[in-house]
Design an enzyme around this catalytic site. Sequence first.
Site, short mmCIF file in Angstrom:
data_model
loop_
_atom_site.label_atom_id
_atom_site.label_comp_id
_atom_site.label_asym_id
_atom_site.label_seq_id
_atom_site.Cartn_x
_atom_site.Cartn_y
_atom_site.Cartn_z
CE LYS A 39 -13.87 -6.20 19.40
NZ LYS A 39 -14.65 -6.09 18.16
CG ASP A 99 -5.40 -6.81 20.19
OD1 ASP A 99 -6.28 -6.08 20.69
OD2 ASP A 99 -5.55 -7.41 19.10
CG PHE A 130 -10.07 -12.48 16.53
CD1 PHE A 130 -10.40 -13.03 15.31
CD2 PHE A 130 -10.57 -11.23 16.84
CE1 PHE A 130 -11.22 -12.36 14.41
CE2 PHE A 130 -11.39 -10.54 15.95
CZ PHE A 130 -11.71 -11.11 14.74
#
Length: 408
Positions: A261, A232, A147
């Site tokens: 985030k 990531d 993801f």
Amino acid sequence: MTAPAHARTSADLIRAEEPVLAHNYHPLPVVVARAEGAWVEDVEGRRYLDMLAGYSALNFGHRHPALIQAAHDQLDRLTLTSRAFHNDRLAEFAERLAALTGLDMVLPMNTGAEAVESGIKVARKWAYDVKGVPDGQATIVVAADNFHGRTTTIVSFSTDETARAGFGPFTPGFRIVPYNDLAALEEAVDETTAAVLIEPIQGEAGVIIPDEGYLTGVRELTRRKGCLFIADEIQSGLGRTGRTLAVEHESVVPDVLLLGKALGGGIVPVSAVVARREVMGVLGPGEHGSTFGGNPLAAAVGTAVVGLLETGEFQRRADELGLVLSEGLEALRGHGVSGFRARGLWAGVDVDPALGTGREISERLMREGILVKDTHGSTIRLAPPLTVTADELRSALGTLEKVLGQAG
């Protein structure tokens, strides 16, 4: 006449969303109005322990005083210039973020998906300008069950049909191999490969932790094959796993790091691509950009986030409290929990399917004052703010035990 939001119930507000909001989310039926630390409060005044922390965007809890102060101070001075001009906050942010991660140069963006897209562009440009891949032929190897975001390019290399179906045609140039499989990765990498792009821990897939040595193997393989290693760490980074970065569990330094985030402190969207100088140096003026990327408000908050991490306090908390979380989940194994994977304050918990789906378990926990989020099947994710206390963790685990017992 529509009632003001503060005078409307949760049910009123949920019904009001239905005709006017796109239905691309299926949130739990709780309407949050206030928050502090690890706790949120709904419009009726009910309190909940937040065990999701905005998918790690709230690593430092809701409204951390140092981060709120940094935002307030900057709001009184300057919020946006665009990158058409310099601003007085950006250099410090980039310098300290590069130092924190052990890399050289920073490309500031806004969202995690933007960081991934930017990393892909940097890798392709590097492949053409430095590696000598013929124009238009660069490939990037990714892992199944990944993801990385939801843009059209990113869903092109997703294996989640919910994310992909109905959004083609898809962007070419990606090869998908099984996660945690070095042999398959070796076979997929060739002279056209610009980069290997992976999550050190796959969050959306259920907090999937690779075997010891996998990340070291990816680093060795990419060096030997002459391509980049892009990590990531948008969900796994910035203290979540008990280290500043999840790759540090194997003492690995990637060529390119993707952050987001938690970098915005739960206040503003902030992301970044951080890379070695010889990689990031391929970008020239006009080749990539963002109106809001690196804006003064984001840089001020991002700098304050880096400041919190520079002390090591939050990494230690996640490491120490992660033992409380893992021990509590181990005690539930065979008592409604069929398995779990945990690193630091991050866990994917597999519930016995006979007791309910992940969604059903999440709803039952919500009714008991605990907020979590389901993922695939009967798996739920736990990712509390790093400010959570040991007693709060134990209370949440006790509530999970109660809910599972009632379901049985």
